[in-house]
Design a protein around this motif. Sequence first.
Motif, PDB file in Angstrom:
ATOM      1  N   GLY A   6      40.042  48.688  23.166  1.00  0.00           N
ATOM      2  CA  GLY A   6      38.819  48.813  23.945  1.00  0.00           C
ATOM      3  C   GLY A   6      39.034  48.363  25.377  1.00  0.00           C
ATOM      4  N   PHE A   7      38.141  48.831  26.262  1.00  0.00           N
ATOM      5  CA  PHE A   7      38.278  48.591  27.692  1.00  0.00           C
ATOM      6  C   PHE A   7      36.915  48.291  28.285  1.00  0.00           C
ATOM      7  N   LEU A   8      36.818  47.253  29.095  1.00  0.00           N
ATOM      8  CA  LEU A   8      35.569  46.896  29.751  1.00  0.00           C
ATOM      9  C   LEU A   8      35.810  46.875  31.259  1.00  0.00           C
ATOM     10  N   PHE A   9      34.997  47.646  31.975  1.00  0.00           N
ATOM     11  CA  PHE A   9      35.105  47.736  33.424  1.00  0.00           C
ATOM     12  C   PHE A   9      33.858  47.126  34.055  1.00  0.00           C
ATOM     13  N   LEU A  10      34.037  46.093  34.871  1.00  0.00           N
ATOM     14  CA  LEU A  10      32.919  45.435  35.545  1.00  0.00           C
ATOM     15  C   LEU A  10      32.512  46.197  36.785  1.00  0.00           C
ATOM     16  N   LYS A  11      31.211  46.167  37.077  1.00  0.00           N
ATOM     17  CA  LYS A  11      30.733  46.692  38.350  1.00  0.00           C
ATOM     18  C   LYS A  11      31.097  45.681  39.434  1.00  0.00           C
ATOM     19  N   GLY A  12      31.695  46.137  40.494  1.00  0.00           N
ATOM     20  CA  GLY A  12      32.107  45.258  41.582  1.00  0.00           C
ATOM     21  C   GLY A  12      33.439  44.603  41.302  1.00  0.00           C
ATOM     22  N   ARG A  13      33.940  43.924  42.294  1.00  0.00           N
ATOM     23  CA  ARG A  13      35.247  43.269  42.183  1.00  0.00           C
ATOM     24  C   ARG A  13      35.093  41.792  41.865  1.00  0.00           C
ATOM     25  N   ILE A  14      36.093  41.262  41.209  1.00  0.00           N
ATOM     26  CA  ILE A  14      36.113  39.857  40.822  1.00  0.00           C
ATOM     27  C   ILE A  14      36.680  39.026  41.969  1.00  0.00           C
ATOM     28  N   VAL A  15      36.140  37.830  42.140  1.00  0.00           N
ATOM     29  CA  VAL A  15      36.716  36.853  43.063  1.00  0.00           C
ATOM     30  C   VAL A  15      37.559  35.900  42.222  1.00  0.00           C
ATOM     31  N   PHE A  16      38.874  36.069  42.294  1.00  0.00           N
ATOM     32  CA  PHE A  16      39.786  35.166  41.604  1.00  0.00           C
ATOM     33  C   PHE A  16      39.947  33.905  42.442  1.00  0.00           C
ATOM     34  N   HIS A  17      40.276  32.809  41.792  1.00  0.00           N
ATOM     35  CA  HIS A  17      40.391  31.528  42.480  1.00  0.00           C
ATOM     36  C   HIS A  17      41.840  31.202  42.798  1.00  0.00           C
ATOM     37  N   LYS A  18      42.029  30.384  43.812  1.00  0.00           N
ATOM     38  CA  LYS A  18      43.353  29.867  44.129  1.00  0.00           C
ATOM     39  C   LYS A  18      43.760  28.867  43.041  1.00  0.00           C
ATOM     40  N   PRO A  19      45.035  28.521  42.961  1.00  0.00           N
ATOM     41  CA  PRO A  19      45.484  27.590  41.924  1.00  0.00           C
ATOM     42  C   PRO A  19      44.761  26.244  41.910  1.00  0.00           C
ATOM     43  N   ASP A  20      44.211  25.823  43.049  1.00  0.00           N
ATOM     44  CA  ASP A  20      43.469  24.559  43.069  1.00  0.00           C
ATOM     45  C   ASP A  20      42.006  24.727  42.668  1.00  0.00           C
ATOM     46  N   GLY A  21      41.594  25.970  42.349  1.00  0.00           N
ATOM     47  CA  GLY A  21      40.219  26.237  41.935  1.00  0.00           C
ATOM     48  C   GLY A  21      39.323  26.679  43.069  1.00  0.00           C
ATOM     49  N   SER A  22      39.778  26.586  44.305  1.00  0.00           N
ATOM     50  CA  SER A  22      38.948  26.991  45.440  1.00  0.00           C
ATOM     51  C   SER A  22      38.881  28.508  45.545  1.00  0.00           C
ATOM     52  N   LEU A  23      37.879  28.981  46.290  1.00  0.00           N
ATOM     53  CA  LEU A  23      37.705  30.415  46.493  1.00  0.00           C
ATOM     54  C   LEU A  23      38.521  30.875  47.696  1.00  0.00           C
ATOM     55  N   PRO A  24      39.140  32.050  47.596  1.00  0.00           N
ATOM     56  CA  PRO A  24      39.881  32.568  48.747  1.00  0.00           C
ATOM     57  C   PRO A  24      38.916  33.025  49.834  1.00  0.00           C
ATOM     58  N   ARG A  25      39.347  32.926  51.058  1.00  0.00           N
ATOM     59  CA  ARG A  25      38.519  33.320  52.205  1.00  0.00           C
ATOM     60  C   ARG A  25      39.173  34.473  52.951  1.00  0.00           C
ATOM     61  N   ASN A  26      38.331  35.365  53.478  1.00  0.00           N
ATOM     62  CA  ASN A  26      38.846  36.458  54.299  1.00  0.00           C
ATOM     63  C   ASN A  26      38.937  35.995  55.748  1.00  0.00           C
ATOM     64  N   GLU A  27      39.387  36.877  56.632  1.00  0.00           N
ATOM     65  CA  GLU A  27      39.596  36.500  58.035  1.00  0.00           C
ATOM     66  C   GLU A  27      38.296  36.118  58.750  1.00  0.00           C
ATOM     67  N   LYS A  28      37.155  36.529  58.215  1.00  0.00           N
ATOM     68  CA  LYS A  28      35.866  36.178  58.818  1.00  0.00           C
ATOM     69  C   LYS A  28      35.269  34.911  58.209  1.00  0.00           C
ATOM     70  N   GLY A  29      35.971  34.307  57.257  1.00  0.00           N
ATOM     71  CA  GLY A  29      35.507  33.076  56.641  1.00  0.00           C
ATOM     72  C   GLY A  29      34.669  33.275  55.390  1.00  0.00           C
ATOM     73  N   GLY A  30      34.407  34.530  55.017  1.00  0.00           N
ATOM     74  CA  GLY A  30      33.654  34.812  53.798  1.00  0.00           C
ATOM     75  C   GLY A  30      34.551  34.763  52.572  1.00  0.00           C
ATOM     76  N   VAL A  31      33.946  34.847  51.408  1.00  0.00           N
ATOM     77  CA  VAL A  31      34.701  34.862  50.154  1.00  0.00           C
ATOM     78  C   VAL A  31      35.414  36.203  50.012  1.00  0.00           C
ATOM     79  N   ALA A  32      36.684  36.172  49.656  1.00  0.00           N
ATOM     80  CA  ALA A  32      37.498  37.379  49.521  1.00  0.00           C
ATOM     81  C   ALA A  32      37.617  37.778  48.053  1.00  0.00           C
ATOM     82  N   SER A  33      37.176  38.985  47.737  1.00  0.00           N
ATOM     83  CA  SER A  33      37.317  39.474  46.359  1.00  0.00           C
ATOM     84  C   SER A  33      38.689  40.110  46.176  1.00  0.00           C
ATOM     85  N   ALA A  34      38.984  40.473  44.947  1.00  0.00           N
ATOM     86  CA  ALA A  34      40.277  41.070  44.604  1.00  0.00           C
ATOM     87  C   ALA A  34      40.496  42.369  45.375  1.00  0.00           C
ATOM     88  N   GLY A  35      41.741  42.746  45.516  1.00  0.00           N
ATOM     89  CA  GLY A  35      42.099  43.944  46.250  1.00  0.00           C
ATOM     90  C   GLY A  35      41.902  45.231  45.477  1.00  0.00           C
TER      91      GLY A  35
END
Length: 198
Positions: free
Chosen positions: A122-151
């Motif tokens: 079976g396969f489950l596809f989520l609407k939208g992209r997931i924001v994965f966390h850095k190894p320390d648990g923090s959220l990745p940031r994009n160049e504008k300072g916002g939260v960066a979702s997966a590529g």
Amino acid sequence: MASKKDGFGHEKPNEGETNDWITPKWIIDAFDTKAGDKGMFFDLDPCISITQPWLTARNGYSIEQNGLLQNWSGMVWCNPPYGANIGTWARMMSAHGNGVMLIFARLETAAWFDDIFTTADGFLFLKGRIVFHKPDGSLPRNEKGGVASAGAPSAFVAWGTEARAALIELCDEGMMDEFGVLRKSAFLDRAFYTGSIK
């Protein structure tokens, strides 16, 4: 450009600080609601981070133990490291036959055609992209300072009837992400034809 033999070889070896991206806790929490008296849905995560900020399973193997070389048991959670070994992880999941893998939904790749579509239940596809966390648990940031979702969009792939049933329930119920958004999804069963070309 790297080879695509295992699926995601077109990914750069390192997209930034790390290839180690942590499954968001809200995803594990959603599965854990299906665990009943067991407490945690997953027994083993064969590719935990060395700095795992929250548990994904009762037991795990880090890069130091190399989960690809270990024995797997019980219900497995697998969010493998980014890179060219997706097909290898998928073959291990298929051989084990009991668990859920979270990977990019790059359906055109060899890993999907050779190792996933032909074996998964079976396969489950989520609407939208997931924001994965850095190894320390923090959220990745994009160049504008916002939260960066997966590529790329992500997919949950199930092997085994219990894992398949969990994906169906999560599709029916939705999953609340860390931003308070109820994430819709679409479930696809294994009942489709992949062709006969050898």
